[in-house]
Design a protein around this motif. Sequence first.
Motif, PDB file in Angstrom:
ATOM      1  N   GLU A   6     -22.781   7.965  -8.895  1.00 59.29           N
ATOM      2  CA  GLU A   6     -23.936   7.751  -8.434  1.00 59.29           C
ATOM      3  C   GLU A   6     -24.075   6.949  -7.360  1.00 59.29           C
ATOM      4  OE1 GLU A   6     -26.399   6.995 -11.867  1.00 59.29           O
ATOM      5  OE2 GLU A   6     -26.121   9.108 -12.915  1.00 59.29           O
ATOM      6  N   LEU A   7     -23.366   5.517  -7.369  1.00 61.42           N
ATOM      7  CA  LEU A   7     -23.469   4.778  -6.559  1.00 61.42           C
ATOM      8  C   LEU A   7     -22.929   5.316  -5.353  1.00 61.42           C
ATOM      9  CD1 LEU A   7     -24.187   1.816  -6.042  1.00 61.42           C
ATOM     10  CD2 LEU A   7     -21.748   1.134  -6.636  1.00 61.42           C
ATOM     11  N   SER A   8     -21.793   5.910  -5.245  1.00 67.70           N
ATOM     12  CA  SER A   8     -21.282   6.579  -4.028  1.00 67.70           C
ATOM     13  C   SER A   8     -22.200   7.443  -3.421  1.00 67.70           C
ATOM     14  CB  SER A   8     -20.021   7.344  -4.292  1.00 67.70           C
ATOM     15  OG  SER A   8     -19.024   6.424  -4.897  1.00 67.70           O
ATOM     16  N   VAL A   9     -22.957   8.380  -4.034  1.00 68.56           N
ATOM     17  CA  VAL A   9     -23.990   9.026  -3.503  1.00 68.56           C
ATOM     18  C   VAL A   9     -25.017   8.567  -2.743  1.00 68.56           C
ATOM     19  CG1 VAL A   9     -25.621  10.816  -3.899  1.00 68.56           C
ATOM     20  CG2 VAL A   9     -23.264  11.204  -4.884  1.00 68.56           C
ATOM     21  N   ILE A  10     -25.409   7.367  -3.397  1.00 70.55           N
ATOM     22  CA  ILE A  10     -26.366   6.687  -2.895  1.00 70.55           C
ATOM     23  C   ILE A  10     -26.129   5.997  -1.888  1.00 70.55           C
ATOM     24  CG2 ILE A  10     -28.011   4.454  -3.400  1.00 70.55           C
ATOM     25  CD1 ILE A  10     -28.333   5.400  -6.278  1.00 70.55           C
ATOM     26  N   LEU A  47     -20.315  12.687   1.769  1.00 75.62           N
ATOM     27  CA  LEU A  47     -21.131  13.495   0.774  1.00 75.62           C
ATOM     28  C   LEU A  47     -20.575  14.784   0.417  1.00 75.62           C
ATOM     29  CD1 LEU A  47     -24.926  13.068   1.674  1.00 75.62           C
ATOM     30  CD2 LEU A  47     -23.725  12.439  -0.350  1.00 75.62           C
ATOM     31  N   LEU A  48     -20.066  15.638   1.774  1.00 70.88           N
ATOM     32  CA  LEU A  48     -19.389  16.748   1.327  1.00 70.88           C
ATOM     33  C   LEU A  48     -18.109  16.671   0.739  1.00 70.88           C
ATOM     34  CD1 LEU A  48     -19.463  19.663   2.560  1.00 70.88           C
ATOM     35  CD2 LEU A  48     -18.060  18.871   4.394  1.00 70.88           C
ATOM     36  N   SER A  49     -17.483  15.594   0.828  1.00 74.51           N
ATOM     37  CA  SER A  49     -16.061  15.610  -0.136  1.00 74.51           C
ATOM     38  C   SER A  49     -16.283  15.142  -1.242  1.00 74.51           C
ATOM     39  CB  SER A  49     -15.246  14.222   0.823  1.00 74.51           C
ATOM     40  OG  SER A  49     -15.891  13.090   0.569  1.00 74.51           O
ATOM     41  N   MET A  50     -17.106  14.623  -1.501  1.00 78.92           N
ATOM     42  CA  MET A  50     -17.628  14.139  -3.165  1.00 78.92           C
ATOM     43  C   MET A  50     -18.220  15.305  -3.587  1.00 78.92           C
ATOM     44  SD  MET A  50     -19.266  10.355  -3.412  1.00 78.92           S
ATOM     45  CE  MET A  50     -20.828  10.814  -2.295  1.00 78.92           C
ATOM     46  N   THR A  53     -15.007  17.869  -4.447  1.00 79.63           N
ATOM     47  CA  THR A  53     -14.234  17.142  -5.568  1.00 79.63           C
ATOM     48  C   THR A  53     -15.038  17.686  -6.611  1.00 79.63           C
ATOM     49  OG1 THR A  53     -15.058  15.118  -5.152  1.00 79.63           O
ATOM     50  CG2 THR A  53     -13.020  15.707  -4.046  1.00 79.63           C
ATOM     51  N   VAL A  54     -16.137  17.449  -6.773  1.00 80.42           N
ATOM     52  CA  VAL A  54     -17.045  17.555  -8.296  1.00 80.42           C
ATOM     53  C   VAL A  54     -17.160  19.124  -8.624  1.00 80.42           C
ATOM     54  CG1 VAL A  54     -19.309  17.664  -9.425  1.00 80.42           C
ATOM     55  CG2 VAL A  54     -18.406  15.578  -7.988  1.00 80.42           C
ATOM     56  N   MET A  55     -17.139  19.778  -7.611  1.00 82.54           N
ATOM     57  CA  MET A  55     -17.209  21.290  -7.893  1.00 82.54           C
ATOM     58  C   MET A  55     -15.884  21.730  -7.940  1.00 82.54           C
ATOM     59  SD  MET A  55     -20.360  22.549  -5.448  1.00 82.54           S
ATOM     60  CE  MET A  55     -19.713  24.143  -5.724  1.00 82.54           C
ATOM     61  N   GLY A  56     -14.912  21.247  -7.725  1.00 86.60           N
ATOM     62  CA  GLY A  56     -13.333  21.536  -7.819  1.00 86.60           C
ATOM     63  C   GLY A  56     -13.073  22.794  -6.729  1.00 86.60           C
TER      64      GLY A  56
END
Length: 100
Positions: A6-10, A47-50, A53-56
């Motif tokens: 969450e901190l990375s997205v913010i 944001l795109l890379s996170m 990686t979350v969606m796999g």
Amino acid sequence: MMNFSELSVISAFVMVFCGLWKFIGYYKHLLNSLLSLEFMMLGVFWLLSMQVTVMGGEVYFSLFFLTLSACEGALGLSLLVMIVRSHGNDRFSSFNLLEC
């Protein structure tokens, strides 16, 4: 308490909005505008890379985006060099649209 994702997205959204604020607010020099555009692209890439990686998903899409943003940066720098050679500086107030 916020976790790391969450901190990375913010922080990525803050990067994008700070770049946008700089692009809109300080438009005296072309180099400042190009740097703020690259800063926004870096935030969007983060944001795109996170998200990938979350969606796999595959990482190749984010590498394609990074390649396109590097090409955009090279095009902007070549435009900056051409303008500095023809006009002498990169201030927007010295550009005349009627000149060839």
